[in-house]
Write a protein that holds these residues in place. Structure first.
Motif, PDB file in Angstrom:
ATOM      1  N   TRP A  57      35.301  32.324  44.731  1.00 39.37           N
ATOM      2  CA  TRP A  57      36.098  33.341  45.421  1.00 39.37           C
ATOM      3  C   TRP A  57      35.909  34.728  44.811  1.00 39.37           C
ATOM      4  O   TRP A  57      35.897  34.885  43.592  1.00 39.37           O
ATOM      5  CB  TRP A  57      37.586  32.982  45.364  1.00 39.37           C
ATOM      6  CG  TRP A  57      37.931  31.697  46.027  1.00 39.37           C
ATOM      7  CD1 TRP A  57      38.085  30.481  45.433  1.00 39.37           C
ATOM      8  CD2 TRP A  57      38.157  31.495  47.422  1.00 39.37           C
ATOM      9  NE1 TRP A  57      38.397  29.532  46.362  1.00 39.37           N
ATOM     10  CE2 TRP A  57      38.449  30.120  47.600  1.00 39.37           C
ATOM     11  CE3 TRP A  57      38.147  32.333  48.536  1.00 39.37           C
ATOM     12  CZ2 TRP A  57      38.723  29.580  48.844  1.00 39.37           C
ATOM     13  CZ3 TRP A  57      38.420  31.794  49.785  1.00 39.37           C
ATOM     14  CH2 TRP A  57      38.699  30.439  49.933  1.00 39.37           C
ATOM     15  N   THR A  58      35.812  35.721  45.680  1.00 38.34           N
ATOM     16  CA  THR A  58      35.924  37.121  45.282  1.00 38.34           C
ATOM     17  C   THR A  58      37.331  37.555  45.656  1.00 38.34           C
ATOM     18  O   THR A  58      37.737  37.441  46.820  1.00 38.34           O
ATOM     19  CB  THR A  58      34.905  38.002  46.012  1.00 38.34           C
ATOM     20  OG1 THR A  58      33.588  37.554  45.680  1.00 38.34           O
ATOM     21  CG2 THR A  58      35.055  39.466  45.595  1.00 38.34           C
ATOM     22  N   VAL A  59      38.095  38.040  44.682  1.00 40.25           N
ATOM     23  CA  VAL A  59      39.515  38.326  44.890  1.00 40.25           C
ATOM     24  C   VAL A  59      39.793  39.813  44.669  1.00 40.25           C
ATOM     25  O   VAL A  59      39.556  40.339  43.582  1.00 40.25           O
ATOM     26  CB  VAL A  59      40.400  37.495  43.935  1.00 40.25           C
ATOM     27  CG1 VAL A  59      41.875  37.716  44.261  1.00 40.25           C
ATOM     28  CG2 VAL A  59      40.034  36.011  44.022  1.00 40.25           C
ATOM     29  N   PHE A  60      40.298  40.481  45.706  1.00 43.22           N
ATOM     30  CA  PHE A  60      40.786  41.852  45.580  1.00 43.22           C
ATOM     31  C   PHE A  60      42.311  41.800  45.624  1.00 43.22           C
ATOM     32  O   PHE A  60      42.891  41.047  46.415  1.00 43.22           O
ATOM     33  CB  PHE A  60      40.260  42.731  46.712  1.00 43.22           C
ATOM     34  CG  PHE A  60      38.838  43.175  46.530  1.00 43.22           C
ATOM     35  CD1 PHE A  60      38.558  44.414  45.964  1.00 43.22           C
ATOM     36  CD2 PHE A  60      37.787  42.347  46.902  1.00 43.22           C
ATOM     37  CE1 PHE A  60      37.240  44.820  45.771  1.00 43.22           C
ATOM     38  CE2 PHE A  60      36.470  42.746  46.714  1.00 43.22           C
ATOM     39  CZ  PHE A  60      36.196  43.983  46.147  1.00 43.22           C
ATOM     40  N   TYR A  61      42.942  42.613  44.775  1.00 44.55           N
ATOM     41  CA  TYR A  61      44.403  42.582  44.720  1.00 44.55           C
ATOM     42  C   TYR A  61      44.961  44.001  44.603  1.00 44.55           C
ATOM     43  O   TYR A  61      44.283  44.920  44.132  1.00 44.55           O
ATOM     44  CB  TYR A  61      44.884  41.745  43.523  1.00 44.55           C
ATOM     45  CG  TYR A  61      44.496  42.320  42.187  1.00 44.55           C
ATOM     46  CD1 TYR A  61      45.302  43.251  41.525  1.00 44.55           C
ATOM     47  CD2 TYR A  61      43.296  41.951  41.582  1.00 44.55           C
ATOM     48  CE1 TYR A  61      44.932  43.795  40.308  1.00 44.55           C
ATOM     49  CE2 TYR A  61      42.911  42.490  40.366  1.00 44.55           C
ATOM     50  CZ  TYR A  61      43.735  43.412  39.736  1.00 44.55           C
ATOM     51  OH  TYR A  61      43.369  43.956  38.538  1.00 44.55           O
ATOM     52  N   ALA A  62      46.191  44.150  45.064  1.00 44.39           N
ATOM     53  CA  ALA A  62      46.935  45.403  44.898  1.00 44.39           C
ATOM     54  C   ALA A  62      48.338  45.048  44.422  1.00 44.39           C
ATOM     55  O   ALA A  62      48.938  44.085  44.907  1.00 44.39           O
ATOM     56  CB  ALA A  62      47.010  46.177  46.214  1.00 44.39           C
ATOM     57  N   GLY A 116      42.468  46.313  42.183  1.00 42.57           N
ATOM     58  CA  GLY A 116      41.405  45.759  41.360  1.00 42.57           C
ATOM     59  C   GLY A 116      40.784  44.540  42.004  1.00 42.57           C
ATOM     60  O   GLY A 116      41.153  44.148  43.116  1.00 42.57           O
ATOM     61  N   TYR A 117      39.839  43.940  41.298  1.00 48.91           N
ATOM     62  CA  TYR A 117      39.216  42.722  41.806  1.00 48.91           C
ATOM     63  C   TYR A 117      38.684  41.891  40.652  1.00 48.91           C
ATOM     64  O   TYR A 117      38.501  42.369  39.527  1.00 48.91           O
ATOM     65  CB  TYR A 117      38.087  43.059  42.786  1.00 48.91           C
ATOM     66  CG  TYR A 117      36.730  43.208  42.159  1.00 48.91           C
ATOM     67  CD1 TYR A 117      35.806  42.164  42.180  1.00 48.91           C
ATOM     68  CD2 TYR A 117      36.371  44.384  41.505  1.00 48.91           C
ATOM     69  CE1 TYR A 117      34.564  42.302  41.585  1.00 48.91           C
ATOM     70  CE2 TYR A 117      35.128  44.531  40.917  1.00 48.91           C
ATOM     71  CZ  TYR A 117      34.236  43.480  40.952  1.00 48.91           C
ATOM     72  OH  TYR A 117      33.017  43.615  40.353  1.00 48.91           O
ATOM     73  N   TYR A 118      38.420  40.616  40.920  1.00 50.62           N
ATOM     74  CA  TYR A 118      37.797  39.726  39.943  1.00 50.62           C
ATOM     75  C   TYR A 118      37.148  38.567  40.690  1.00 50.62           C
ATOM     76  O   TYR A 118      37.376  38.361  41.896  1.00 50.62           O
ATOM     77  CB  TYR A 118      38.830  39.200  38.930  1.00 50.62           C
ATOM     78  CG  TYR A 118      39.984  38.427  39.532  1.00 50.62           C
ATOM     79  CD1 TYR A 118      39.920  37.046  39.695  1.00 50.62           C
ATOM     80  CD2 TYR A 118      41.156  39.084  39.942  1.00 50.62           C
ATOM     81  CE1 TYR A 118      40.975  36.337  40.249  1.00 50.62           C
ATOM     82  CE2 TYR A 118      42.209  38.385  40.485  1.00 50.62           C
ATOM     83  CZ  TYR A 118      42.119  37.011  40.639  1.00 50.62           C
ATOM     84  OH  TYR A 118      43.164  36.315  41.195  1.00 50.62           O
ATOM     85  N   ARG A 119      36.318  37.817  40.013  1.00 50.79           N
ATOM     86  CA  ARG A 119      35.650  36.653  40.576  1.00 50.79           C
ATOM     87  C   ARG A 119      36.296  35.404  39.995  1.00 50.79           C
ATOM     88  O   ARG A 119      36.508  35.310  38.785  1.00 50.79           O
ATOM     89  CB  ARG A 119      34.164  36.695  40.235  1.00 50.79           C
ATOM     90  CG  ARG A 119      33.332  35.596  40.876  1.00 50.79           C
ATOM     91  CD  ARG A 119      33.081  35.853  42.348  1.00 50.79           C
ATOM     92  NE  ARG A 119      32.202  34.796  42.907  1.00 50.79           N
ATOM     93  CZ  ARG A 119      31.884  34.713  44.182  1.00 50.79           C
ATOM     94  NH1 ARG A 119      32.346  35.607  45.045  1.00 50.79           N
ATOM     95  NH2 ARG A 119      31.094  33.755  44.624  1.00 50.79           N
TER      96      ARG A 119
END
Length: 256
Positions: free
Chosen positions: A241-246, A234-237
């Protein structure tokens, strides 16, 4: 026969993606008809590994090209300094390169999976070539070795997207972080312009990209790979910062 497969046979569909009893995902194809049906079950993780192997060589080549370009530039500068008799400047350049290598070793000292460390090594050098600051935080212990291949795929795609996003920024920065909390978390954040608002809801769909035609398959493939190991992407702002995570819940892949 597990219930999900029984339902697929009842519906009469020819192909479906199902969760196996082990929680891994599989591609199921129904061949033939009537009483002569053949069910073909293929582990989706294995299929995705084959797909990733087709792109891995190109990614490795890009990293090697960036590394070779960086060293070639350094040698050219060093050769020019020596030819001009600027021995002290040449020594400072060499010492600076040695210091950069020591910093790089310290940066990757807590990444205990060789495949992931090698990928990050190449990406750090590519970031340096682009003028982007790249940091690696947290610890990736060797006990997560069963996730090495999917981590290489996820880190590779997410990092390349992040580097592209900040490559034209005056103070571009990318941070890769690993930590443990009910499994393994991976985070890649950048201070680029962020995801266009019109793409936020369909960002992980195949072919969706703000970068032009024939783009937008990396995130869709990455999500499929992560989900094949029982994880989620997923991701969020968050501020600039733009943050992608797994996230990979350990209970789902530890027995794989």
């Amino acid at each position: 026969m597990w219930p999900a497969l029984r339902e697929v046979l009842r519906q009469g569909v020819e192909e479906a993606i199902l969760a196996l009893p082990s929680h891994r995902r599989a591609r199921v194809r129904i061949l033939g008809g009537g009483t002569r049906q053949v069910v073909v079950i293929q582990d989706q993780a294995e299929l995705l590994r084959l797909a990733e192997s087709l792109t891995q060589s190109r990614r490795t080549l890009d990293l090697l090209r960036a590394q070779a370009h960086e060293f070639r530039n350094t040698l050219h500068v060093l050769g020019g300094l020596l030819e001009l008799g600027k021995v002290e400047e040449a020594l400072r350049l060499i010492q600076g390169e040695l210091g950069a290598e020591e910093h790089l070793e310290a940066l990757l000292s807590h990444v205990e999976l060789p495949l992931v460390a090698a990928l990050l090594l190449g990406k750090v050098r590519r970031a340096r070539e682009l003028g982007v600051e790249l940091e690696v935080e947290g610890i990736l212990p060797f006990r997560f070795a069963p996730l090495a291949e999917v981590l290489v795929a996820a880190v590779g795609h997410l990092l390349e997207n992040a580097l592209e996003a900040v490559s034209n920024q005056p103070r571009g920065k990318v941070v890769v972080r690993f930590w443990e909390d009910k499994g393994l978390w991976l985070e890649v954040r950048d201070n680029g312009p962020g995801v266009p608002s019109g793409l936020s809801k369909v960002l992980f769909s195949p072919g969706v990209s703000g970068k032009g035609r024939d783009r937008g398959y990396g995130l869709a493939l990455t999500r499929s790979q992560v989900e094949a190991y029982g994880g989620r992407l997923g991701y969020y702002r968050e501020g600039e910062w733009t943050v992608f995570y797994a996230h990979f819940p350990e209970v789902l892949w530890a027995g794989a």
